[in-house]
Motif scaffolding. Sequence first.
Motif, PDB file in Angstrom:
ATOM      1  N   ARG A 270       0.847  -1.200   0.000  1.00  0.00           N
ATOM      2  CA  ARG A 270       0.000   0.000   0.000  1.00  0.00           C
ATOM      3  C   ARG A 270       0.876   1.240   0.000  1.00  0.00           C
ATOM      4  O   ARG A 270       1.903   1.310   0.654  1.00  0.00           O
ATOM      5  CB  ARG A 270      -0.902  -0.003   1.228  1.00  0.00           C
ATOM      6  N   VAL A 271       0.431   2.253  -0.754  1.00  0.00           N
ATOM      7  CA  VAL A 271       1.129   3.534  -0.828  1.00  0.00           C
ATOM      8  C   VAL A 271       0.187   4.624  -0.339  1.00  0.00           C
ATOM      9  O   VAL A 271      -0.973   4.691  -0.752  1.00  0.00           O
ATOM     10  CB  VAL A 271       1.571   3.826  -2.285  1.00  0.00           C
ATOM     11  N   LEU A 272       0.678   5.452   0.571  1.00  0.00           N
ATOM     12  CA  LEU A 272      -0.075   6.596   1.065  1.00  0.00           C
ATOM     13  C   LEU A 272       0.307   7.790   0.194  1.00  0.00           C
ATOM     14  O   LEU A 272       1.457   8.218   0.180  1.00  0.00           O
ATOM     15  CB  LEU A 272       0.262   6.868   2.524  1.00  0.00           C
ATOM     16  N   LEU A 273      -0.644   8.300  -0.573  1.00  0.00           N
ATOM     17  CA  LEU A 273      -0.415   9.461  -1.433  1.00  0.00           C
ATOM     18  C   LEU A 273      -0.629  10.709  -0.586  1.00  0.00           C
ATOM     19  O   LEU A 273      -1.756  11.022  -0.187  1.00  0.00           O
ATOM     20  CB  LEU A 273      -1.371   9.439  -2.624  1.00  0.00           C
ATOM     21  N   LEU A 274       0.456  11.425  -0.303  1.00  0.00           N
ATOM     22  CA  LEU A 274       0.432  12.532   0.649  1.00  0.00           C
ATOM     23  C   LEU A 274       0.204  13.902   0.017  1.00  0.00           C
ATOM     24  O   LEU A 274      -0.612  14.674   0.504  1.00  0.00           O
ATOM     25  CB  LEU A 274       1.741  12.543   1.446  1.00  0.00           C
TER      26      LEU A 274
ATOM     27  N   SER B 186       1.190   2.533 -12.434  1.00  0.00           N
ATOM     28  CA  SER B 186       2.271   1.713 -11.869  1.00  0.00           C
ATOM     29  C   SER B 186       1.787   0.914 -10.666  1.00  0.00           C
ATOM     30  O   SER B 186       2.144  -0.259 -10.508  1.00  0.00           O
ATOM     31  CB  SER B 186       3.450   2.589 -11.456  1.00  0.00           C
ATOM     32  N   LEU B 187       0.970   1.557  -9.816  1.00  0.00           N
ATOM     33  CA  LEU B 187       0.423   0.833  -8.660  1.00  0.00           C
ATOM     34  C   LEU B 187      -0.413  -0.355  -9.124  1.00  0.00           C
ATOM     35  O   LEU B 187      -0.300  -1.454  -8.579  1.00  0.00           O
ATOM     36  CB  LEU B 187      -0.416   1.765  -7.788  1.00  0.00           C
ATOM     37  N   ARG B 188      -1.252  -0.115 -10.122  1.00  0.00           N
ATOM     38  CA  ARG B 188      -2.092  -1.202 -10.639  1.00  0.00           C
ATOM     39  C   ARG B 188      -1.222  -2.327 -11.198  1.00  0.00           C
ATOM     40  O   ARG B 188      -1.443  -3.500 -10.918  1.00  0.00           O
ATOM     41  CB  ARG B 188      -3.037  -0.683 -11.711  1.00  0.00           C
ATOM     42  N   LYS B 189      -0.240  -1.976 -11.995  1.00  0.00           N
ATOM     43  CA  LYS B 189       0.662  -2.968 -12.603  1.00  0.00           C
ATOM     44  C   LYS B 189       1.380  -3.793 -11.535  1.00  0.00           C
ATOM     45  O   LYS B 189       1.582  -4.997 -11.697  1.00  0.00           O
ATOM     46  CB  LYS B 189       1.678  -2.257 -13.483  1.00  0.00           C
ATOM     47  N   ASP B 190       1.744  -3.140 -10.427  1.00  0.00           N
ATOM     48  CA  ASP B 190       2.462  -3.810  -9.341  1.00  0.00           C
ATOM     49  C   ASP B 190       1.533  -4.423  -8.303  1.00  0.00           C
ATOM     50  O   ASP B 190       1.986  -4.846  -7.236  1.00  0.00           O
ATOM     51  CB  ASP B 190       3.415  -2.818  -8.668  1.00  0.00           C
ATOM     52  N   ASN B 191       0.220  -4.461  -8.577  1.00  0.00           N
ATOM     53  CA  ASN B 191      -0.787  -5.028  -7.658  1.00  0.00           C
ATOM     54  C   ASN B 191      -0.730  -4.373  -6.287  1.00  0.00           C
ATOM     55  O   ASN B 191      -0.800  -5.052  -5.261  1.00  0.00           O
ATOM     56  CB  ASN B 191      -0.629  -6.545  -7.539  1.00  0.00           C
ATOM     57  N   MET B 192      -0.614  -3.057  -6.269  1.00  0.00           N
ATOM     58  CA  MET B 192      -0.576  -2.305  -5.019  1.00  0.00           C
ATOM     59  C   MET B 192      -1.844  -1.465  -4.894  1.00  0.00           C
ATOM     60  O   MET B 192      -2.568  -1.278  -5.869  1.00  0.00           O
ATOM     61  CB  MET B 192       0.670  -1.421  -4.984  1.00  0.00           C
ATOM     62  N   THR B 193      -2.101  -0.981  -3.686  1.00  0.00           N
ATOM     63  CA  THR B 193      -3.245  -0.114  -3.447  1.00  0.00           C
ATOM     64  C   THR B 193      -2.762   1.234  -2.925  1.00  0.00           C
ATOM     65  O   THR B 193      -1.596   1.391  -2.566  1.00  0.00           O
ATOM     66  CB  THR B 193      -4.220  -0.735  -2.425  1.00  0.00           C
ATOM     67  N   ALA B 194      -3.693   2.189  -2.862  1.00  0.00           N
ATOM     68  CA  ALA B 194      -3.355   3.528  -2.394  1.00  0.00           C
ATOM     69  C   ALA B 194      -4.303   3.966  -1.296  1.00  0.00           C
ATOM     70  O   ALA B 194      -5.505   3.697  -1.343  1.00  0.00           O
ATOM     71  CB  ALA B 194      -3.419   4.531  -3.546  1.00  0.00           C
TER      72      ALA B 194
ATOM     73  N   PHE C 227      -5.538  16.696  -4.341  1.00  0.00           N
ATOM     74  CA  PHE C 227      -5.512  16.589  -5.801  1.00  0.00           C
ATOM     75  C   PHE C 227      -5.698  15.133  -6.232  1.00  0.00           C
ATOM     76  O   PHE C 227      -6.456  14.850  -7.163  1.00  0.00           O
ATOM     77  CB  PHE C 227      -4.207  17.146  -6.389  1.00  0.00           C
ATOM     78  N   ALA C 228      -5.023  14.213  -5.551  1.00  0.00           N
ATOM     79  CA  ALA C 228      -5.160  12.796  -5.885  1.00  0.00           C
ATOM     80  C   ALA C 228      -6.603  12.338  -5.678  1.00  0.00           C
ATOM     81  O   ALA C 228      -7.148  11.602  -6.505  1.00  0.00           O
ATOM     82  CB  ALA C 228      -4.203  11.951  -5.054  1.00  0.00           C
ATOM     83  N   ALA C 229      -7.229  12.782  -4.607  1.00  0.00           N
ATOM     84  CA  ALA C 229      -8.630  12.417  -4.350  1.00  0.00           C
ATOM     85  C   ALA C 229      -9.539  12.936  -5.451  1.00  0.00           C
ATOM     86  O   ALA C 229     -10.391  12.210  -5.965  1.00  0.00           O
ATOM     87  CB  ALA C 229      -9.068  12.961  -2.984  1.00  0.00           C
ATOM     88  N   ALA C 230      -9.347  14.188  -5.857  1.00  0.00           N
ATOM     89  CA  ALA C 230     -10.160  14.778  -6.925  1.00  0.00           C
ATOM     90  C   ALA C 230      -9.902  14.065  -8.253  1.00  0.00           C
ATOM     91  O   ALA C 230     -10.833  13.810  -9.027  1.00  0.00           O
ATOM     92  CB  ALA C 230      -9.866  16.267  -7.048  1.00  0.00           C
ATOM     93  N   TYR C 231      -8.645  13.730  -8.510  1.00  0.00           N
ATOM     94  CA  TYR C 231      -8.292  13.048  -9.760  1.00  0.00           C
ATOM     95  C   TYR C 231      -8.977  11.685  -9.827  1.00  0.00           C
ATOM     96  O   TYR C 231      -9.542  11.316 -10.861  1.00  0.00           O
ATOM     97  CB  TYR C 231      -6.773  12.889  -9.859  1.00  0.00           C
TER      98      TYR C 231
ATOM     99  N   ASP D  73      -7.368   1.631  -1.507  1.00  0.00           N
ATOM    100  CA  ASP D  73      -7.442   0.536  -0.550  1.00  0.00           C
ATOM    101  C   ASP D  73      -8.764   0.610   0.212  1.00  0.00           C
ATOM    102  O   ASP D  73      -9.039   1.593   0.897  1.00  0.00           O
ATOM    103  CB  ASP D  73      -6.264   0.620   0.422  1.00  0.00           C
ATOM    104  N   ALA D  74      -9.583  -0.425   0.092  1.00  0.00           N
ATOM    105  CA  ALA D  74     -10.900  -0.441   0.744  1.00  0.00           C
ATOM    106  C   ALA D  74     -10.778  -0.434   2.267  1.00  0.00           C
ATOM    107  O   ALA D  74     -11.625   0.118   2.956  1.00  0.00           O
ATOM    108  CB  ALA D  74     -11.693  -1.664   0.283  1.00  0.00           C
ATOM    109  N   ARG D  75      -9.708  -1.017   2.797  1.00  0.00           N
ATOM    110  CA  ARG D  75      -9.515  -1.058   4.252  1.00  0.00           C
ATOM    111  C   ARG D  75      -9.058   0.282   4.795  1.00  0.00           C
ATOM    112  O   ARG D  75      -9.401   0.666   5.903  1.00  0.00           O
ATOM    113  CB  ARG D  75      -8.484  -2.128   4.625  1.00  0.00           C
ATOM    114  N   PHE D  76      -8.233   0.988   4.021  1.00  0.00           N
ATOM    115  CA  PHE D  76      -7.654   2.263   4.435  1.00  0.00           C
ATOM    116  C   PHE D  76      -7.743   3.266   3.285  1.00  0.00           C
ATOM    117  O   PHE D  76      -6.733   3.599   2.674  1.00  0.00           O
ATOM    118  CB  PHE D  76      -6.183   2.082   4.844  1.00  0.00           C
ATOM    119  N   PRO D  77      -8.939   3.767   2.990  1.00  0.00           N
ATOM    120  CA  PRO D  77      -9.071   4.657   1.834  1.00  0.00           C
ATOM    121  C   PRO D  77      -8.453   6.040   2.049  1.00  0.00           C
ATOM    122  O   PRO D  77      -8.179   6.752   1.097  1.00  0.00           O
ATOM    123  CB  PRO D  77     -10.578   4.762   1.638  1.00  0.00           C
ATOM    124  N   GLY D  78      -8.226   6.406   3.312  1.00  0.00           N
ATOM    125  CA  GLY D  78      -7.731   7.754   3.593  1.00  0.00           C
ATOM    126  C   GLY D  78      -8.880   8.730   3.532  1.00  0.00           C
ATOM    127  O   GLY D  78      -9.967   8.461   4.044  1.00  0.00           O
ATOM    128  N   ASN D  79      -8.671   9.822   2.866  1.00  0.00           N
ATOM    129  CA  ASN D  79      -9.702  10.839   2.693  1.00  0.00           C
ATOM    130  C   ASN D  79     -10.079  10.865   1.220  1.00  0.00           C
ATOM    131  O   ASN D  79      -9.596  11.703   0.471  1.00  0.00           O
ATOM    132  CB  ASN D  79      -9.187  12.201   3.154  1.00  0.00           C
TER     133      ASN D  79
END
Length: 111
Positions: A41-45, A69-77, A83-87, A99-105
């Motif tokens: 999992r990657v936290l987009l800050l 890249s995250l999708r290709k590497d089977n990772m979640t965010a 900006f990332a949320a709006a995108y 990530d359904a468990r930790f969607p962030g904001n």
Amino acid sequence: MSPRTQRKTSSSRRTSSQSCTKRPWTAKLAAGLLYSRTGDRVLLLATSVFPEFRGKGVAARLLGGVLDSLRKDNMTATVSCPFAAAYIRAHPEYADIVDARFPGNPHGHHH
């Protein structure tokens, strides 16, 4: 996340501790994405674009490349960057990467 990109005019690279992906546009650094990685999992800050490159789609290209890249590497965010949320809201094809468990904001916040 893969340091490769799909664009000939730009490239992406990781800095120490894999904490920031930067995107040069031509010969100048144009944008960066601050993130933290934990397991699969990657936290987009935060996304940042230098003023002379704003309004040209640079941040969208950077974020789209990171999400691909995250999708290709089977990772979640986990999303805390507004900006990332709006995108992701504007591009629902990336919703499965949040990530359904930790969607962030997922709605972001506006200044």
